[in-house]
Write a protein that holds these residues in place. Sequence first.
Motif, mmCIF file in Angstrom:
data_model
loop_
_atom_site.group_PDB
_atom_site.id
_atom_site.type_symbol
_atom_site.label_atom_id
_atom_site.label_comp_id
_atom_site.label_asym_id
_atom_site.label_seq_id
_atom_site.Cartn_x
_atom_site.Cartn_y
_atom_site.Cartn_z
ATOM 1 N N ASP A 25 0.839 -1.183 0.000
ATOM 2 C CA ASP A 25 0.000 0.000 0.000
ATOM 3 C C ASP A 25 0.882 1.244 0.000
ATOM 4 N N ASP A 26 0.252 2.396 -0.171
ATOM 5 C CA ASP A 26 0.990 3.654 -0.288
ATOM 6 C C ASP A 26 1.867 3.940 0.929
ATOM 7 N N ASP A 27 1.373 3.620 2.123
ATOM 8 C CA ASP A 27 2.156 3.875 3.333
ATOM 9 C C ASP A 27 3.431 3.038 3.354
ATOM 10 N N ASN A 28 3.324 1.781 2.941
ATOM 11 C CA ASN A 28 4.504 0.922 2.904
ATOM 12 C C ASN A 28 5.506 1.389 1.856
ATOM 13 N N LEU A 29 5.005 1.773 0.684
ATOM 14 C CA LEU A 29 5.894 2.265 -0.369
ATOM 15 C C LEU A 29 6.607 3.540 0.083
ATOM 16 N N ARG A 30 5.878 4.425 0.747
ATOM 17 C CA ARG A 30 6.490 5.654 1.248
ATOM 18 C C ARG A 30 7.567 5.335 2.275
ATOM 19 N N ALA A 31 7.292 4.401 3.165
ATOM 20 C CA ALA A 31 8.268 4.022 4.195
ATOM 21 C C ALA A 31 9.532 3.439 3.559
ATOM 22 N N ILE A 32 9.360 2.626 2.542
ATOM 23 C CA ILE A 32 10.515 2.032 1.856
ATOM 24 C C ILE A 32 11.332 3.133 1.177
ATOM 25 N N ALA A 33 10.654 4.036 0.475
ATOM 26 C CA ALA A 33 11.352 5.137 -0.193
ATOM 27 C C ALA A 33 12.070 6.020 0.818
ATOM 28 N N GLU A 34 11.458 6.234 1.969
ATOM 29 C CA GLU A 34 12.064 7.045 3.034
ATOM 30 C C GLU A 34 13.352 6.391 3.542
ATOM 31 N N VAL A 35 13.346 5.082 3.672
ATOM 32 C CA VAL A 35 14.559 4.367 4.105
ATOM 33 C C VAL A 35 15.673 4.579 3.085
ATOM 34 N N TYR A 36 15.352 4.453 1.806
ATOM 35 C CA TYR A 36 16.366 4.681 0.771
ATOM 36 C C TYR A 36 16.887 6.118 0.818
ATOM 37 N N LYS A 37 15.985 7.079 1.047
ATOM 38 C CA LYS A 37 16.405 8.480 1.152
ATOM 39 C C LYS A 37 17.379 8.661 2.311
ATOM 40 N N ASN A 38 17.052 8.095 3.448
ATOM 41 C CA ASN A 38 17.914 8.224 4.619
ATOM 42 C C ASN A 38 19.268 7.556 4.408
ATOM 43 N N GLU A 39 19.258 6.393 3.775
ATOM 44 C CA GLU A 39 20.526 5.705 3.464
ATOM 45 C C GLU A 39 21.359 6.552 2.500
ATOM 46 N N GLY A 40 20.686 7.139 1.514
ATOM 47 C CA GLY A 40 21.373 8.028 0.580
ATOM 48 C C GLY A 40 21.971 9.228 1.288
ATOM 49 N N ASN A 41 21.211 9.806 2.215
ATOM 50 C CA ASN A 41 21.713 10.952 2.976
ATOM 51 C C ASN A 41 22.938 10.573 3.798
ATOM 52 N N ASP A 42 22.907 9.387 4.402
ATOM 53 C CA ASP A 42 24.066 8.919 5.181
ATOM 54 C C ASP A 42 25.303 8.778 4.293
ATOM 55 N N GLU A 43 25.117 8.204 3.122
ATOM 56 C CA GLU A 43 26.245 8.038 2.191
ATOM 57 C C GLU A 43 26.737 9.392 1.685
ATOM 58 N N TYR A 44 25.822 10.314 1.435
ATOM 59 C CA TYR A 44 26.191 11.648 0.983
ATOM 60 C C TYR A 44 27.075 12.334 2.024
ATOM 61 N N LYS A 45 26.678 12.233 3.289
ATOM 62 C CA LYS A 45 27.455 12.848 4.369
ATOM 63 C C LYS A 45 28.864 12.279 4.470
ATOM 64 N N LYS A 46 29.044 11.039 4.042
ATOM 65 C CA LYS A 46 30.360 10.390 4.053
ATOM 66 C C LYS A 46 31.125 10.642 2.756
ATOM 67 N N ASN A 47 30.551 11.484 1.879
ATOM 68 C CA ASN A 47 31.125 11.778 0.560
ATOM 69 C C ASN A 47 31.191 10.547 -0.349
ATOM 70 N N ASN A 48 30.338 9.578 -0.093
ATOM 71 C CA ASN A 48 30.214 8.398 -0.953
ATOM 72 C C ASN A 48 29.087 8.681 -1.949
ATOM 73 N N PHE A 49 29.397 9.554 -2.916
ATOM 74 C CA PHE A 49 28.356 10.077 -3.795
ATOM 75 C C PHE A 49 27.767 9.016 -4.720
ATOM 76 N N ASN A 50 28.565 8.094 -5.212
ATOM 77 C CA ASN A 50 28.019 7.028 -6.057
ATOM 78 C C ASN A 50 27.030 6.165 -5.279
ATOM 79 N N ASN A 51 27.357 5.846 -4.043
ATOM 80 C CA ASN A 51 26.435 5.070 -3.209
ATOM 81 C C ASN A 51 25.169 5.873 -2.927
#
Length: 131
Positions: A25-51
């Motif tokens: 459902d939409d709530d689950n899809l949003r939660a999954i996308a949010e996890v990917y966003k947060n993981e991306g933000n963590d990698e960005y902060k570490k200057n791991n831009f490709n990740n």
Amino acid sequence: MARSPITASKEGEATLAAEEILHFDDDNLRAIAEVYKNEGNDEYKKNNFNNAIQFYTEGIEVNCKDEELNAILYSNRAAARFNLGNYTEILDDAKIAVGLRPSFLKAFVRGASACVQLKKFDEAITWCDKD
């Protein structure tokens, strides 16, 4: 013999039977996308831009219905791409982000910055003039 949920349309190609495909459902899809966003933000902060780009892309591919979250994913991916000098791709991401969230200032800045790097100065001015 039990029927397998995996079928092969051609040799070496396996697909899930239609009744076995998971539906979120939409709530689950949003939660999954949010996890990917947060993981991306963590990698960005570490200057791991490709990740970071990979995580933001995975979040986009979730296809959640939250336009604001999708705009953030595109804009964040544009920021990560800027650090790698992928200016044409930044411009593409910024356009999509603004299409999803027309008042998203960060997306305007990223679009204008990409245009400057690509020496598309008239287009950069257009990005700056958008309301």
